[in-house]
Design an enzyme around this catalytic site. Structure first.
Site, PDB file in Angstrom:
ATOM      1  N   TYR A   4     -43.053 -36.541 -72.471  1.00 23.63           N
ATOM      2  CA  TYR A   4     -41.570 -36.934 -71.904  1.00 23.63           C
ATOM      3  C   TYR A   4     -41.839 -37.812 -70.682  1.00 23.63           C
ATOM      4  CZ  TYR A   4     -36.742 -36.422 -70.357  1.00 23.63           C
ATOM      5  OH  TYR A   4     -35.316 -36.507 -70.051  1.00 23.63           O
TER       6      TYR A   4
ATOM      7  N   CYS B  47     -39.153 -35.538 -63.734  1.00 20.24           N
ATOM      8  CA  CYS B  47     -40.647 -34.998 -64.142  1.00 20.24           C
ATOM      9  C   CYS B  47     -41.536 -36.223 -64.264  1.00 20.24           C
ATOM     10  CB  CYS B  47     -40.181 -34.341 -65.460  1.00 20.24           C
ATOM     11  SG  CYS B  47     -40.005 -35.722 -66.689  1.00 20.24           S
TER      12      CYS B  47
ATOM     13  N   HIS C  39     -31.846 -26.539 -71.097  1.00 22.00           N
ATOM     14  CA  HIS C  39     -32.518 -26.452 -69.635  1.00 22.00           C
ATOM     15  C   HIS C  39     -32.122 -25.305 -69.287  1.00 22.00           C
ATOM     16  CE1 HIS C  39     -32.400 -31.012 -69.797  1.00 22.00           C
ATOM     17  NE2 HIS C  39     -33.648 -30.680 -69.148  1.00 22.00           N
TER      18      HIS C  39
ATOM     19  N   VAL D 248     -24.864 -36.766 -69.719  1.00 20.62           N
ATOM     20  CA  VAL D 248     -24.754 -37.587 -68.810  1.00 20.62           C
ATOM     21  C   VAL D 248     -23.904 -39.121 -69.228  1.00 20.62           C
ATOM     22  CG1 VAL D 248     -26.310 -39.845 -67.595  1.00 20.62           C
ATOM     23  CG2 VAL D 248     -27.064 -37.136 -67.848  1.00 20.62           C
TER      24      VAL D 248
ATOM     25  N   ARG E 255     -35.893 -25.532 -58.020  1.00 15.60           N
ATOM     26  CA  ARG E 255     -35.454 -26.820 -58.668  1.00 15.60           C
ATOM     27  C   ARG E 255     -34.184 -27.118 -57.829  1.00 15.60           C
ATOM     28  NH1 ARG E 255     -39.503 -26.241 -60.996  1.00 15.60           N
ATOM     29  NH2 ARG E 255     -39.897 -26.158 -63.309  1.00 15.60           N
TER      30      ARG E 255
ATOM     31  N   LEU F 299     -29.870 -32.018 -64.101  1.00 18.57           N
ATOM     32  CA  LEU F 299     -28.506 -31.944 -64.184  1.00 18.57           C
ATOM     33  C   LEU F 299     -27.704 -30.968 -64.793  1.00 18.57           C
ATOM     34  CD1 LEU F 299     -28.818 -35.757 -65.213  1.00 18.57           C
ATOM     35  CD2 LEU F 299     -28.272 -34.912 -62.805  1.00 18.57           C
TER      36      LEU F 299
HETATM   37  N1  LIG Z   1     -30.078 -33.153 -68.626  1.00 17.63           N
HETATM   38  C1  LIG Z   1     -30.762 -33.123 -67.386  1.00 17.63           C
HETATM   39  O1  LIG Z   1     -31.117 -32.397 -66.761  1.00 17.63           O
HETATM   40  C2  LIG Z   1     -31.478 -34.654 -67.013  1.00 17.63           C
HETATM   41  C3  LIG Z   1     -31.094 -35.748 -67.832  1.00 17.63           C
HETATM   42  N2  LIG Z   1     -31.828 -36.906 -67.318  1.00 17.63           N
HETATM   43  C4  LIG Z   1     -31.642 -38.162 -68.528  1.00 17.63           C
HETATM   44  O2  LIG Z   1     -30.496 -38.432 -68.482  1.00 17.63           O
HETATM   45  C5  LIG Z   1     -30.388 -39.223 -69.983  1.00 17.63           C
HETATM   46  C6  LIG Z   1     -29.181 -38.297 -70.773  1.00 17.63           C
HETATM   47  O3  LIG Z   1     -29.685 -36.974 -70.842  1.00 17.63           O
HETATM   48  P1  LIG Z   1     -28.775 -35.808 -71.153  1.00 17.63           P
HETATM   49  O4  LIG Z   1     -27.310 -36.495 -71.358  1.00 17.63           O
HETATM   50  O5  LIG Z   1     -28.823 -34.671 -70.533  1.00 17.63           O
HETATM   51  O6  LIG Z   1     -28.907 -35.645 -73.011  1.00 17.63           O
HETATM   52  P2  LIG Z   1     -28.181 -35.085 -74.164  1.00 17.63           P
HETATM   53  O7  LIG Z   1     -29.011 -34.590 -75.060  1.00 17.63           O
HETATM   54  O8  LIG Z   1     -26.881 -34.313 -73.691  1.00 17.63           O
HETATM   55  O9  LIG Z   1     -27.598 -36.577 -74.665  1.00 17.63           O
HETATM   56  C7  LIG Z   1     -28.639 -37.505 -75.243  1.00 17.63           C
HETATM   57  C8  LIG Z   1     -27.648 -38.395 -75.942  1.00 17.63           C
HETATM   58  O10 LIG Z   1     -28.369 -39.398 -76.776  1.00 17.63           O
HETATM   59  C9  LIG Z   1     -28.190 -39.525 -77.967  1.00 17.63           C
HETATM   60  N3  LIG Z   1     -29.359 -39.820 -78.736  1.00 17.63           N
HETATM   61  C10 LIG Z   1     -30.302 -39.126 -78.647  1.00 17.63           C
HETATM   62  N4  LIG Z   1     -31.203 -40.130 -79.816  1.00 17.63           N
HETATM   63  C11 LIG Z   1     -30.553 -40.849 -80.235  1.00 17.63           C
HETATM   64  C12 LIG Z   1     -30.891 -41.949 -81.377  1.00 17.63           C
HETATM   65  N5  LIG Z   1     -32.020 -41.798 -81.849  1.00 17.63           N
HETATM   66  N6  LIG Z   1     -29.959 -42.927 -81.501  1.00 17.63           N
HETATM   67  C13 LIG Z   1     -28.690 -42.868 -80.880  1.00 17.63           C
HETATM   68  N7  LIG Z   1     -28.407 -42.076 -79.924  1.00 17.63           N
HETATM   69  C14 LIG Z   1     -29.350 -40.868 -79.707  1.00 17.63           C
HETATM   70  C15 LIG Z   1     -27.649 -38.253 -78.309  1.00 17.63           C
HETATM   71  O11 LIG Z   1     -26.836 -38.088 -79.585  1.00 17.63           O
HETATM   72  P3  LIG Z   1     -27.000 -36.939 -80.599  1.00 17.63           P
HETATM   73  O12 LIG Z   1     -26.891 -35.674 -79.884  1.00 17.63           O
HETATM   74  O13 LIG Z   1     -26.218 -37.137 -81.628  1.00 17.63           O
HETATM   75  O14 LIG Z   1     -28.436 -36.792 -80.923  1.00 17.63           O
HETATM   76  C16 LIG Z   1     -26.641 -37.701 -77.062  1.00 17.63           C
HETATM   77  O15 LIG Z   1     -25.567 -38.352 -77.187  1.00 17.63           O
HETATM   78  C17 LIG Z   1     -31.728 -39.036 -70.667  1.00 17.63           C
HETATM   79  O16 LIG Z   1     -32.308 -40.304 -70.270  1.00 17.63           O
HETATM   80  C18 LIG Z   1     -32.353 -37.894 -69.709  1.00 17.63           C
HETATM   81  O17 LIG Z   1     -33.601 -38.214 -69.531  1.00 17.63           O
HETATM   82  C19 LIG Z   1     -32.681 -36.961 -66.370  1.00 17.63           C
HETATM   83  C20 LIG Z   1     -32.697 -35.709 -65.436  1.00 17.63           C
HETATM   84  C21 LIG Z   1     -32.394 -34.530 -65.892  1.00 17.63           C
HETATM   85  C1  LIG Z   2     -34.768 -32.168 -66.296  1.00 15.35           C
HETATM   86  C2  LIG Z   2     -36.231 -31.577 -66.614  1.00 15.35           C
HETATM   87  O1  LIG Z   2     -36.171 -30.162 -67.287  1.00 15.35           O
HETATM   88  C3  LIG Z   2     -37.618 -29.894 -67.603  1.00 15.35           C
HETATM   89  O2  LIG Z   2     -38.227 -29.314 -66.668  1.00 15.35           O
HETATM   90  P1  LIG Z   2     -37.855 -28.036 -66.179  1.00 15.35           P
HETATM   91  O3  LIG Z   2     -36.990 -28.248 -64.666  1.00 15.35           O
HETATM   92  O4  LIG Z   2     -39.135 -27.060 -65.814  1.00 15.35           O
HETATM   93  O5  LIG Z   2     -36.665 -27.274 -66.926  1.00 15.35           O
HETATM   94  P2  LIG Z   2     -35.943 -26.114 -67.486  1.00 15.35           P
HETATM   95  O6  LIG Z   2     -34.539 -26.252 -66.996  1.00 15.35           O
HETATM   96  O7  LIG Z   2     -36.179 -26.016 -68.810  1.00 15.35           O
HETATM   97  O8  LIG Z   2     -36.567 -24.981 -66.741  1.00 15.35           O
HETATM   98  C4  LIG Z   2     -36.671 -24.642 -65.399  1.00 15.35           C
HETATM   99  C5  LIG Z   2     -37.239 -23.452 -64.907  1.00 15.35           C
HETATM  100  O9  LIG Z   2     -36.263 -22.279 -65.415  1.00 15.35           O
HETATM  101  C6  LIG Z   2     -37.056 -21.369 -66.113  1.00 15.35           C
HETATM  102  N1  LIG Z   2     -36.140 -20.665 -66.853  1.00 15.35           N
HETATM  103  C7  LIG Z   2     -35.708 -19.298 -66.883  1.00 15.35           C
HETATM  104  N2  LIG Z   2     -34.956 -18.968 -67.812  1.00 15.35           N
HETATM  105  C8  LIG Z   2     -34.957 -20.001 -68.707  1.00 15.35           C
HETATM  106  C9  LIG Z   2     -34.056 -20.248 -70.014  1.00 15.35           C
HETATM  107  O10 LIG Z   2     -33.799 -19.467 -70.611  1.00 15.35           O
HETATM  108  N3  LIG Z   2     -34.349 -21.494 -70.586  1.00 15.35           N
HETATM  109  C10 LIG Z   2     -34.898 -22.683 -69.836  1.00 15.35           C
HETATM  110  N4  LIG Z   2     -35.062 -23.917 -70.366  1.00 15.35           N
HETATM  111  N5  LIG Z   2     -35.648 -22.178 -68.586  1.00 15.35           N
HETATM  112  C11 LIG Z   2     -35.663 -21.210 -68.141  1.00 15.35           C
HETATM  113  C12 LIG Z   2     -38.244 -22.061 -66.782  1.00 15.35           C
HETATM  114  O11 LIG Z   2     -39.194 -21.316 -66.990  1.00 15.35           O
HETATM  115  C13 LIG Z   2     -38.638 -22.987 -65.466  1.00 15.35           C
HETATM  116  O12 LIG Z   2     -39.337 -22.157 -64.581  1.00 15.35           O
HETATM  117  C14 LIG Z   2     -38.419 -31.038 -68.331  1.00 15.35           C
HETATM  118  O13 LIG Z   2     -39.169 -30.318 -69.465  1.00 15.35           O
HETATM  119  C15 LIG Z   2     -38.045 -32.346 -68.229  1.00 15.35           C
HETATM  120  O14 LIG Z   2     -36.968 -32.365 -69.433  1.00 15.35           O
HETATM  121  C16 LIG Z   2     -36.954 -32.641 -67.326  1.00 15.35           C
HETATM  122  O15 LIG Z   2     -37.331 -33.461 -66.677  1.00 15.35           O
END
Ligand SMILES: NC(=O)C1=CN([C@@H]2O[C@H](COP(=O)(O)OP(=O)(O)OC[C@H]3O[C@@H](n4cnc5c(N)ncnc54)[C@H](OP(=O)(O)O)[C@@H]3O)[C@@H](O)[C@H]2O)C=CC1
Ligand SMILES: C[C@H]1O[C@H](OP(=O)(O)OP(=O)(O)OC[C@H]2O[C@@H](n3cnc4c(=O)[nH]c(N)nc43)[C@H](O)[C@@H]2O)[C@@H](O)[C@@H](O)C1=O
Length: 329
Positions: A154, A127, A197, A33, A227, A184
């Site tokens: 979380y 979530c 994910h 993100v 999803r 995302l």
């Molecule tokens: N991915 C998704 O599907 C979704 C994400 N979001 C939200 O978007 C936001 C970003 O997620 P996303 O980009 O996917 O996550 P990522 O894991 O890709 O990125 C998270 C970032 O946070 C940094 N970070 C983690 N811990 C620390 C710390 N203690 N100090 C400084 N930096 C830290 C990480 O750095 P490093 O890797 O070096 O630890 C990394 O750059 C979150 O709030 C998440 O909840 C919401 C919905 C869905």
């Molecule tokens: C963004 C959201 O992401 C998380 O929730 P989730 O939507 O359940 O996330 P997921 O992407 O891990 O799984 C989606 C579905 O997919 C199936 N599935 C199949 N095969 C794989 C697989 O190989 N890996 C994963 N991870 N899932 C799999 C899995 O069993 C499930 O039914 C939150 O914990 C929380 O972090 C949050 O907010």
């Protein structure tokens, strides 16, 4: 709290887009993100982005975060740093998911307020809503029922983040807002085999199976959960849009409005990657919440619109994966 430079009443809205020299702290700028937000801000001409890697500034360390804000005095903060993972990671490391997220968001939100940040955007996740919320899920469904057990720690941290922004807005008239994105994906995603994910996990598994000539690929759960997926570039546009246009107490949903079953997703990723073998379903793995389609009509009504279709987004992400992630591992 209680610093002498607290600004107790900042009821005026601060335009975001009109000053491209404003100091914008994007926390988590190397993640999925944060990196998309940086790309978007750079494309808009923002010239003064404040970026720190995890090793340069550990956001769980309150004193370090406070010193950083005192020294740098950012104008705006976008909080995209968090402990993030898929269903397995959330279910396996509950202490990390609640503690680290509460620490990061509490430190950043409080220091941002104390050191004169004009506006902060906090990112949560879909979530936060009850496991059996009405679909599509409106913002009002928050705290109306029990959470999905695989990610409740979380979710509780993210709910606390929303409430913290609301509390500071109510008590101090400070412009803190929250956006709740759906699932995302895109460039710079986490492709870890277990902790990621579903979408990046399957992309990597299908890719490796294709390269190794494997006959089958294991997919978790039953395939029946639904999803909603949003490309991270669409989210980045929503973030900029909210920074400019929104200043309110309530969190806003950010989704594509399109849902697919995990089975449909797996078939689509398989096709995009070009794997020709079979799918094997491992029903010993959790399905998680059965459905979480968000109602994003509030944000849509203000004028934001997602642009990237799931198929186009998958093609784009797979291109990125083959050019970048594969060589990194
Ligand atoms: N991915 C998704 O599907 C979704 C994400 N979001 C939200 O978007 C936001 C970003 O997620 P996303 O980009 O996917 O996550 P990522 O894991 O890709 O990125 C998270 C970032 O946070 C940094 N970070 C983690 N811990 C620390 C710390 N203690 N100090 C400084 N930096 C830290 C990480 O750095 P490093 O890797 O070096 O630890 C990394 O750059 C979150 O709030 C998440 O909840 C919401 C919905 C869905
Ligand atoms: C963004 C959201 O992401 C998380 O929730 P989730 O939507 O359940 O996330 P997921 O992407 O891990 O799984 C989606 C579905 O997919 C199936 N599935 C199949 N095969 C794989 C697989 O190989 N890996 C994963 N991870 N899932 C799999 C899995 O069993 C499930 O039914 C939150 O914990 C929380 O972090 C949050 O907010």
């Amino acid at each position: 709290m209680g610093s002498s430079d607290c600004q107790r009443s900042r009821s005026e809205r601060s335009p975001f887009l009109s000053d491209k020299s404003a100091k914008v702290f994007v926390a988590g700028h190397r993640g999925l993100v944060g990196s998309a937000i940086v790309r978007k801000l750079q494309s808009l001409g923002f010239a003064n982005l404040l970026l720190r890697t995890h090793s340069e500034l550990d956001l769980t360390r309150q004193a370090d975060v406070d010193s950083f804000f005192a020294a740098e005095k950012p104008d705006f903060v976008i909080l995209a740093a968090a402990k993030v993972g898929g269903i397995h990671a959330n279910n396996t490391y509950p202490a990390d998911f609640i503690a680290i997220n509460l620490q990061i968001q509490t430190n950043v939100i409080d220091s941002a307020y104390k050191h004169g940040v004009k506006k902060l955007l906090f990112l949560g996740s879909s979530c936060i809503y009850p496991k059996l919320a009405p679909q599509p899920i409106p913002e009002e469904a928050l705290l109306t029922g029990p959470l999905e057990p695989t990610n409740e720690w979380y979710a509780v941290a993210k709910i606390a983040g929303i409430k913290m922004c609301q509390g500071y807005r109510v008590q101090y008239s400070w412009d803190a807002i929250s956006g709740m994105p759906t699932n995302l994906y895109g460039p710079n995603d986490n492709f870890h085999p277990e902790n990621s994910h579903v979408l990046p996990a399957l992309m990597r598994r299908f890719h490796e199976a294709k390269v190794n000539g494997a006959k089958e690929v294991v997919v978790w759960g039953t395939g029946s959960p639904l999803r909603e997926f949003l490309h991270v570039d669409d989210l980045a546009e929503a973030v900029v849009f909210m920074m400019e246009e929104y200043s309110g107490l309530e969190h806003l949903n950010v989704g594509s409005g399109k849902e697919v079953s995990i089975k449909e997703l797996a078939e689509l990723v398989k096709e995009v990657v070009g794997f020709e073998g079979e799918l094997v379903w491992d029903s010993s793995k959790p399905d998680g919440t059965p459905r979480k389609l968000m109602d994003s009509s509030k944000l849509l009504g203000m004028g934001w619109k997602p642009k990237v279709s799931l198929r186009d987004g998958l093609v784009d992400t797979y291109k990125w994966y083959t050019a970048n992630a594969v060589t990194k591992q």
